[in-house]
Design a protein around this motif. Structure first.
Motif, short mmCIF file in Angstrom:
data_model
loop_
_atom_site.label_atom_id
_atom_site.label_comp_id
_atom_site.label_asym_id
_atom_site.label_seq_id
_atom_site.Cartn_x
_atom_site.Cartn_y
_atom_site.Cartn_z
N PRO A 267 0.82 -1.21 0.00
CA PRO A 267 0.00 0.00 0.00
C PRO A 267 0.86 1.26 0.00
N ASN A 268 0.47 2.23 -0.81
CA ASN A 268 1.20 3.49 -0.90
C ASN A 268 0.63 4.47 0.13
N THR A 269 0.96 4.22 1.39
CA THR A 269 0.36 4.98 2.49
C THR A 269 1.39 5.54 3.47
N LYS A 270 2.62 5.64 3.06
CA LYS A 270 3.67 6.08 3.98
C LYS A 270 3.40 7.48 4.54
N PHE A 271 2.62 8.29 3.78
CA PHE A 271 2.32 9.66 4.23
C PHE A 271 1.49 9.66 5.52
N PHE A 272 0.77 8.58 5.77
CA PHE A 272 -0.17 8.54 6.91
C PHE A 272 0.35 7.69 8.07
N LYS A 273 1.63 7.34 8.03
CA LYS A 273 2.21 6.42 9.01
C LYS A 273 1.98 6.88 10.45
N ASP A 274 2.14 8.16 10.70
CA ASP A 274 2.03 8.66 12.08
C ASP A 274 0.72 9.42 12.32
N SER A 275 -0.27 9.16 11.49
CA SER A 275 -1.55 9.86 11.62
C SER A 275 -2.54 9.03 12.44
N LYS A 276 -3.76 9.56 12.57
CA LYS A 276 -4.83 8.87 13.30
C LYS A 276 -5.51 7.81 12.45
N LEU A 277 -5.13 7.73 11.20
CA LEU A 277 -5.76 6.80 10.28
C LEU A 277 -5.45 5.36 10.67
N LYS A 278 -6.48 4.55 10.78
CA LYS A 278 -6.30 3.16 11.21
C LYS A 278 -5.85 2.31 10.03
N MET A 279 -4.71 1.61 10.21
CA MET A 279 -4.15 0.76 9.17
C MET A 279 -3.74 -0.58 9.76
N ASP A 280 -3.56 -1.59 8.91
CA ASP A 280 -3.09 -2.88 9.41
C ASP A 280 -1.57 -2.85 9.52
N ASN A 281 -0.97 -3.97 9.90
CA ASN A 281 0.48 -3.99 10.15
C ASN A 281 1.32 -3.87 8.89
N LYS A 282 0.67 -3.92 7.72
CA LYS A 282 1.40 -3.74 6.46
C LYS A 282 1.13 -2.38 5.83
N GLY A 283 0.41 -1.54 6.54
CA GLY A 283 0.17 -0.19 6.05
C GLY A 283 -1.05 -0.04 5.18
N ALA A 284 -1.92 -1.04 5.13
CA ALA A 284 -3.15 -0.94 4.34
C ALA A 284 -4.24 -0.30 5.19
N ILE A 285 -4.93 0.68 4.63
CA ILE A 285 -5.97 1.41 5.35
C ILE A 285 -7.18 0.49 5.58
N ILE A 286 -7.72 0.53 6.77
CA ILE A 286 -8.88 -0.30 7.11
C ILE A 286 -10.15 0.50 6.85
N VAL A 287 -11.04 -0.04 6.05
CA VAL A 287 -12.30 0.61 5.72
C VAL A 287 -13.46 -0.33 6.02
N ASP A 288 -14.65 0.24 6.15
CA ASP A 288 -15.84 -0.59 6.34
C ASP A 288 -16.50 -0.86 4.99
N GLU A 289 -17.68 -1.47 5.02
CA GLU A 289 -18.35 -1.85 3.79
C GLU A 289 -18.84 -0.65 2.98
N PHE A 290 -18.80 0.54 3.60
CA PHE A 290 -19.21 1.75 2.90
C PHE A 290 -18.01 2.50 2.31
N GLY A 291 -16.82 1.98 2.55
CA GLY A 291 -15.60 2.65 2.08
C GLY A 291 -15.11 3.71 3.03
N ALA A 292 -15.70 3.79 4.23
CA ALA A 292 -15.33 4.81 5.21
C ALA A 292 -14.19 4.33 6.10
N THR A 293 -13.29 5.23 6.46
CA THR A 293 -12.21 4.94 7.39
C THR A 293 -12.68 5.24 8.81
N ASN A 294 -11.77 5.16 9.76
CA ASN A 294 -12.12 5.47 11.16
C ASN A 294 -12.22 6.96 11.41
N ILE A 295 -11.86 7.78 10.43
CA ILE A 295 -11.92 9.24 10.57
C ILE A 295 -13.16 9.77 9.84
N VAL A 296 -13.90 10.59 10.49
CA VAL A 296 -15.14 11.13 9.92
C VAL A 296 -14.86 11.87 8.62
#
Length: 440
Positions: A241-270
């Motif tokens: 995943p090309n997510t190195k920009f968000f490494k230290d952010s509040k964005l929830k990711m798995d241990n390989k850096g992939a962003i976790i989303v729900d079935e609606f495509g939403a992240t943990n951030i509003v």
């Protein structure tokens, strides 16, 4: 409503286009690091292999066309930071505010840690520039021996295309079997035999321990304590995943850096959504999150994300990781889970693997076709399928995908599925009928 989209690939531009179709008054801004958008990266090996010459064929839609539809595309942008609390995106030369944000930054090459890699010239194949450079390099008649590191989709497709350009190809793969995470041993071995028939040297259960420059401007690769000399090296060792920009952010990711989303495509951030190769999705069979960087998945997620941003209820149903690949005179397709995966899940299964013919014997060109089915014995549901055959006969695999997707039970009725028949295409009792009958 102002929507900012990070990334101009399949998901990003899909979201942008759908947002405008949903409501033409949406203000849509796409931020892209390259100088183009909507690249069909799956076609890059075939561009390198001279199946077509016009690079513009790789683009689904031009920037001008997107601009005409009211989508503002900002290219050659360097992303610096996301301020989720204040809903702002910092670029190198400006800050952009948003009401809704879509992260569609895709994937990037997973570069292995090999001694001496920084000392040599090596190639990859993820961007247009990569393809243009590799295509031009392969025009050199002195480039004869090519090493491909990695035997995934890109590695095998490149092997075929470069071989047909008259190059001698070696593939080194760290796994013991070819495509071991996608196929079981039966299909993997058939693919290995295919490469051997087509004079591709395949070195399995191995890796390059060191690269060095040779005196004649070639590359020395140490594989299994032996040095081999190559004219060109391609790294095709997978994606991340090309997510190195968000490494230290509040964005929830798995241990390989992939962003976790729900079935609606939403992240943990509003008001922040994500889709495509930079996030994980639900596996429809296992109900676990998985990383599946496929263009088909990215395109479907795009519609879901755009709809939900526009308050149109839409859900992404998940994936069964369907895929298909052509390797010289064979093609292989798969969907669902493998036998290995099922065993690791302690699922009680019944499997069948058979070889048959693709059509009637009285018409010329009859060829072998192979099929493996995996059934959950407790539920009687088909949970996996793998097939190998020529590029025409493999297309019957498409009828198996909805059986897995819809969790059809294997019974007498399914065994009698009314598949079309004519002598040039199949036999009256097709290989699919035969395999299903052995599971009933």
């Amino acid at each position: 409503m102002k929507i900012v989209i990070l990334g101009g690939g399949a998901t990003g531009m899909g979201v942008a286009a759908k947002l405008k179709r949903n409501d033409k008054n949406n203000e849509v801004i796409v931020i892209e690091t390259e100088n183009y958008v909507s690249l069909g990266a799956c076609g890059l090996p075939y561009f390198v292999g001279n199946h077509f010459e016009n690079k513009n064929n790789l683009f689904a839609r031009s920037i001008e066309k997107f601009n005409e539809s009211g989508i503002e595309v900002k290219i050659n942008q360097k992303f610096l930071n996301a301020d989720f609390d204040n809903k702002k995106i910092d670029l190198e030369d400006q800050t952009i505010s948003y009401d809704k944000l879509v992260i569609a930054t895709g994937s990037t090459n997973s570069v292995p840690n090999i001694s001496g890699l920084d000392d040599i010239k090596w190639h990859k194949l993820t961007k247009l520039e990569d393809a243009l450079e590799l295509k031009e390099k392969c025009k050199d008649t002195d480039v004869k021996n090519i090493l491909i590191v990695g035997a995934g989709f890109i590695g095998l497709e490149l092997a075929e295309n470069l071989s047909k350009l008259g190059k001698s190809i070696t593939i080194v793969e760290r796994d013991e079997e070819l495509f071991s995470r996608l196929y079981d041993e039966e299909i993997s071995q058939l693919l290995e035999q295919n490469l051997q028939r087509n004079k591709i040297e395949l070195i399995l259960n191995s890796s390059v321990s060191e690269f060095k420059k040779s005196n004649n401007n070639k590359v020395l690769a140490n594989i299994n304590q032996t040095e081999f000399e190559y004219d060109l090296v391609v790294l095709a060792s997978g994606f991340k995943p090309n997510t190195k920009f968000f490494k230290d952010s509040k964005l929830k990711m798995d241990n390989k850096g992939a962003i976790i989303v729900d079935e609606f495509g939403a992240t943990n951030i509003v008001d922040v959504y994500s889709g495509g190769d930079c996030c994980v999705i639900k596996n429809k069979i296992t109900n676990e999150l998985c990383y599946s960087p496929l263009a088909t998945v990215a395109s479907k997620q795009a519609k879901v994300i755009a709809n939900n941003i526009c308050n149109i209820n839409s859900k992404f149903s998940g994936t069964i990781q369907s895929s298909i690949i052509r390797v010289f005179d064979d093609s292989a397709a798969r969907a669902g889970i493998t036998e290995k995966e099922a065993i690791s899940m302690t699922m009680k299964i019944k499997t069948v693997f058979i070889k048959d013919k693709d059509h009637t014997n009285y018409l010329k060109g009859q060829k072998d076709i192979y099929l493996k089915l995996i059934m959950n014995e407790d539920t009687k549901e088909l949970v996996g399928a793998q097939m190998l055959g020529d590029p025409n006969s493999i297309l019957r695999f498409y009828c198996l995908v909805p059986l897995i997707w819809n969790k059809n039970k294997v019974d007498e009725s399914l065994e009698q599925i009314d598949l079309p028949y004519a002598p040039p295409f199949s036999r009256t009792f097709d290989i699919i009928h035969i395999a299903l009958s052995k599971l009933v």
